[in-house]
Structures are given as C-alpha cells and as structure tokens.
Design an enzyme around this catalytic site. Structure first.
Site, mmCIF file in Angstrom:
data_model
loop_
_atom_site.group_PDB
_atom_site.id
_atom_site.type_symbol
_atom_site.label_atom_id
_atom_site.label_comp_id
_atom_site.label_asym_id
_atom_site.label_seq_id
_atom_site.Cartn_x
_atom_site.Cartn_y
_atom_site.Cartn_z
ATOM 1 N N LYS A 169 -7.186 -8.601 -9.627
ATOM 2 C CA LYS A 169 -6.402 -7.430 -9.400
ATOM 3 C C LYS A 169 -5.263 -7.183 -10.338
ATOM 4 C CE LYS A 169 -4.692 -5.849 -4.606
ATOM 5 N NZ LYS A 169 -4.289 -6.334 -3.434
ATOM 6 N N SER A 224 -6.010 -3.277 0.140
ATOM 7 C CA SER A 224 -5.888 -2.622 -1.052
ATOM 8 C C SER A 224 -6.644 -3.074 -2.293
ATOM 9 C CB SER A 224 -4.284 -2.886 -1.606
ATOM 10 O OG SER A 224 -4.028 -4.228 -1.617
ATOM 11 N N SER A 269 -5.505 -7.194 2.626
ATOM 12 C CA SER A 269 -6.042 -6.755 1.584
ATOM 13 C C SER A 269 -7.093 -7.446 0.837
ATOM 14 C CB SER A 269 -4.957 -6.439 0.429
ATOM 15 O OG SER A 269 -4.191 -5.214 0.853
HETATM 16 N N1 GLN Z 1 -3.135 -2.393 4.366
HETATM 17 C C1 GLN Z 1 -1.766 -2.949 4.651
HETATM 18 C C2 GLN Z 1 -0.772 -2.346 4.071
HETATM 19 O O1 GLN Z 1 -1.072 -1.179 3.596
HETATM 20 C C3 GLN Z 1 -1.935 -4.345 4.036
HETATM 21 C C4 GLN Z 1 -2.030 -4.408 2.438
HETATM 22 C C5 GLN Z 1 -2.113 -5.511 1.860
HETATM 23 O O2 GLN Z 1 -2.635 -6.527 2.365
HETATM 24 N N2 GLN Z 1 -1.476 -5.722 0.652
HETATM 25 O O3 GLN Z 1 0.390 -2.902 4.095
#
Ligand code: GLN
Length: 471
Positions: free
Chosen positions: A63, A138, A162
């Site tokens: 990532k 994400s 994410s």
């Molecule tokens: N969707 C969550 C956020 O927007 C988690 C994102 C993540 O785990 N990086 O914060």
C-alpha cells in the site's frame, strides 16, 4: 502457464523451490496481469523496478502509505507527489529480507482516510467483482489487486478497518494484527494509536506466513513488542474445543443487509457443526459509541500527524511571497477534502476549552470499549460478526455523504479501538458480491484466528476468483 488468479503465495514459493518457475518468470506473469487488467481496475499507482538482489523471489505489492526506498510514496495525496523516500519502512525491509520482490505500490484513500478508495487524489480503484462498485477502503488497491490476480499477496494498513473491510468487499483474507505487533516505522502516519500494518492474501495460510515475516519488535518503533509465541501456519479441519462468542450488538446492528446477515449466520452454524461451542455475548457500548469515539480520536491524532506537511520537508511547494502564505497555499492545494475535514475536526477536538469534553471524553469511552472486549474474551476464545454491514456499494453512492461513508466501518472500528487483532475471511455471496466474516481475537491471539479461519475457510470453500474470470 502461471495462473495468477489461482496461485497462492505458498504455491508460488513452492514453484520457485522446486525449480518449476523462476522469480523472474513469476514477476513477469504478474506484470503481464497488471498490464492486462489494471487499466480497468487501477489497483496500482506505480510498479517498481526489480531491485538488485530482490528480483528472484515471490512478488508482493505494498500500500502506498509504506515508505519504499527509491520508489515514490504518496499515501494517495497530492501533497506527497514526487516524494521518494531515502529509506525503507521496517515492513518493506522485512519483506525484502525475506526475498520477496516489490511489484509496486497500491492505491489508497488519501492518508488512508476513507472506506472506498474514492478519496485517492489519483482516482478510484474498482472492485474486481463488479467494476461499477468500490473495492472498499482505504486499502482498496491492495485488496482488489489480490482478487484480480495482480499480486499473490499485499500489505495494507488498518486504522479503523482499512484492511478488513476491503478484504471483505473484494472476497479475500485480511488481517489487522494486534496493535504493537508490527512496526509502523516508515509508514505514513494517520492516527498513531490505531494504525497497524497487515497482510492481504487469498488464503489464511498465506496471511499467516506474511504476518510471520513482518511481525515482531522493532527498536525504531517504541510501541512494538516481541511476539509472545511463534506464528503457526494453520492446519486441521476441526474446531472442537473452541468457544466462539457472537456479540449481539455487532450481529444485529441496524444497517446490516439481510444477505450479509444470512451468509454470516450460515458460517456460524457451520462453525458449530465443525465442533465449536457457540454462545451469545454482549458488547453494549461498542456499536453505540464506537464510531463517535473513533471520529474524535482518529482526527485528533491525524491533525497532529499531518502538521508535518508544510511544503518544506516533503513533496511540492506552492509559490508565495512569505513563509506563512507558502505553508497555507501548499496545504490548500495539496490536501483533498477528507484530510482537510479531519484536520479541522481534530484541531477542534483538541483545542483549549473543548479538549476535555471531546478528546478526553473519547479516551474515557475507549477505555470502556477496551474493557468490554476483554470481558467478552474471558468467556470466549474469539468473537464473530460481519466485517462490513453491506457488500460492495456503487462508486459515488456514499462519496457525497461523509457520515454514510463513516458507517461502513461500524463493525470493524470497536475492536480496532481495543487494539485487538481481527481477521476477515470470505463466507459467501450476497447478490453475487462477497460477504466477509470478521473474527476478533484477544491481544496477540493471531494463532487462534488463523486456526479457526483456516478450518472455516476449508469448509466454506469460497471461490476467490470473480465469476467473470472463471474458466
Ligand atoms: N474508514 C476509516 C476511516 O476513514 C478507517 C480507515 C483506515 O482504517 N485507515 O478513518
């Protein structure tokens, strides 16, 4: 002919060990797959040159929040465009030391803020099961790349879901490890008390293998700990003796789609048939207060972490007459709407006069959430629920409504706040789209998750290849 749709990382390692394929051949097969399918899907932001001495192994994708020496790392943000790290994050160094070869960097919501990968400054990733839908986020790039056979495995990062949520929406296996078991050194920070790096792959065994490569104490990250036990590659076909708790609130929350509920209920029945003892339990505060608590703590930490992007140290710098104007313009042009929203929320929650009412209160609620997970895990070896309340949703559907987007992580966030490991495995289809089953374990309970996940995975026999590519 290498079938990258079906080849697991374990399978790929076997091919290399037996001399049936070289690392270079494997790499070429995945690069060909990227060439063929990534124009449509946009999982990769860039591919990497084979590094000296690292072209021979099994490929991996990382990532784009993970710093890679000599390879641009943007965290999905314009404010880091052109930033080429001069060092490897500890996890990137570990995968290279294990002989893996870096295929490239995968797409992410900007600074890992989002649940659909639509917040990437470089455009969305599409779901391999249905390209009109999101892959989750994400880490949508890593999860979609595994499903589309563009890499055998990948690393993601998980703050509130994410890794688990995109794995659920893309029909593969993702692990968010115990907080502190994997180094965050060299990983672009979002919310430091929550961020964890973890693996995504087609099988639980591959995830366990990759976890064994990246986990352990790192002197450069003081929040890491030595693992109390060695990572075991799971085997077996029985769940006898295992106590599985079904938290009512996580399984009956408003917004869980009927098809998701049905697939998860079937998986729980199957676990019972395989010998597990299944019982109900309760996490009364987690669903009710998890999201509001997270959306104070995570933006508060983000507002502090993102203060370093000032146009001086990283990435592009806007033209201006003086220093303050330069910083303002760089941030205005460099950050997209979601990081801006979170910087404002976080700064507000931390400001004098509001600190105790918002940030302080959220920390106290977090302690209660930690406690109620601990109590449930005294009675049970692991807890289960859907990973995501819904299957993959259409691109654009939640983009204009931040609260609807935030609700995507309703079921993954509580255990993240508690610092606990969570594994998502595919447990069936609803309307032709994958449903993820979330297994939550105690701190450093990854081996239990792997064992249970592996046994269930064998029994469920979910086909990770989307139907349009099945031959
Ligand atoms: N969707 C969550 C956020 O927007 C988690 C994102 C993540 O785990 N990086 O914060």
């Amino acid at each position: 002919m290498i079938d990258t749709f079906r080849l697991t990382a374990e399978g790929a390692l076997g091919l290399v060990e037996r001399g049936e394929a070289s690392g270079a051949e494997l790499r070429q097969a995945y690069l060909d797959a990227i060439e063929e399918r990534d124009g449509e899907l946009h999982c990769f932001l860039r591919t990497a040159e084979a590094a000296d001495g690292h072209a021979g192994g099994v490929p991996i994708a990382l990532k784009d929040v993970i710093s890679t020496k000599g390879v641009e790392t943007t965290a999905g943000s314009r404010i880091l465009s052109g930033y080429v790290p001069v060092f490897d994050a500890t996890v990137a160094a570990h995968v290279k030391d294990a002989g893996l070869s870096l295929l490239g960097k995968t797409n992410t919501d900007e600074f890992a803020m989002g649940s659909s990968t639509e917040n990437s400054a470089w455009g969305p990733t599409r779901n391999p099961w249905d390209p009109t839908r999101v892959p989750g986020g994400s880490g949508g790039g890593s999860a979609a790349a595994v499903t589309a056979g563009l890499t055998p495995w990948a690393l993601g990062s998980d703050t509130g879901g994410s890794i688990k949520q995109p794995s659920a929406l893309c029909g593969n296996v993702g692990l968010r490890p115990t907080y502190g078991s994997v180094s965050r050194y060299g990983v672009v920070a979002f919310a430091s008390s929550l961020d964890q790096i973890g693996p995504v792959a087609k099988t639980v065994r591959d995830v366990a293998l990759l976890y064994s490569i990246i986990a352990g104490r790192d002197p450069r990250d003081s929040t890491t700990a030595e693992l109390p036990h060695t990572v075991e590659l799971p085997e077996g076909d029985s769940l006898a003796g295992l106590r599985i708790g079904v938290p009512t609130e996580l399984n009956e929350a408003e917004g869980i789609e009927p098809g998701v509920r049905a697939a998860v209920a079937r998986a729980i029945e199957l676990a019972e048939e395989l010998g597990a003892g299944v019982g109900e339990c309760s996490l009364p505060r987690s669903v009710r207060y998890g999201l509001p608590c997270y959306y104070l703590i995570a933006p508060a930490e983000a507002s502090s972490n993102l203060a370093r992007y000032d146009g001086v140290r990283y990435g592009p710098r806007a033209d201006a007459d003086g220093y303050q104007e330069m910083v303002d313009r760089t941030r205005d042009e460099g950050f997209g709407p979601e990081p801006k929203r979170r910087i404002m929320l976080g700064t507000y929650a931390l400001s004098a006069g509001y600190y105790d009412a918002f940030y302080g209160q959220a920390q106290r609620v977090r302690t209660l959430i930690i406690r109620e997970h601990r109590e449930a895990l005294e009675q049970f070896d692991l807890l289960v629920s859907p990973t995501s309340p819904t299957v993959a949703f259409p691109i654009g559907e939640r983009a204009a409504d931040p609260l609807a987007m935030y609700a995507s992580d309703l079921l993954t966030i509580p255990s993240c706040l508690a610092g606990l490991p969570g594994l998502s495995i595919p447990c069936g289809l609803s309307d032709g789209l994958p449903v993820g089953l979330q297994l939550i374990g105690p701190q450093f309970g990854e081996n239990v998750l792997f064992r249970a996940g592996h046994v269930l995975e064998q029994a469920l026999a979910f086909d990770t290849v989307p139907d349009r590519w099945r031959t």
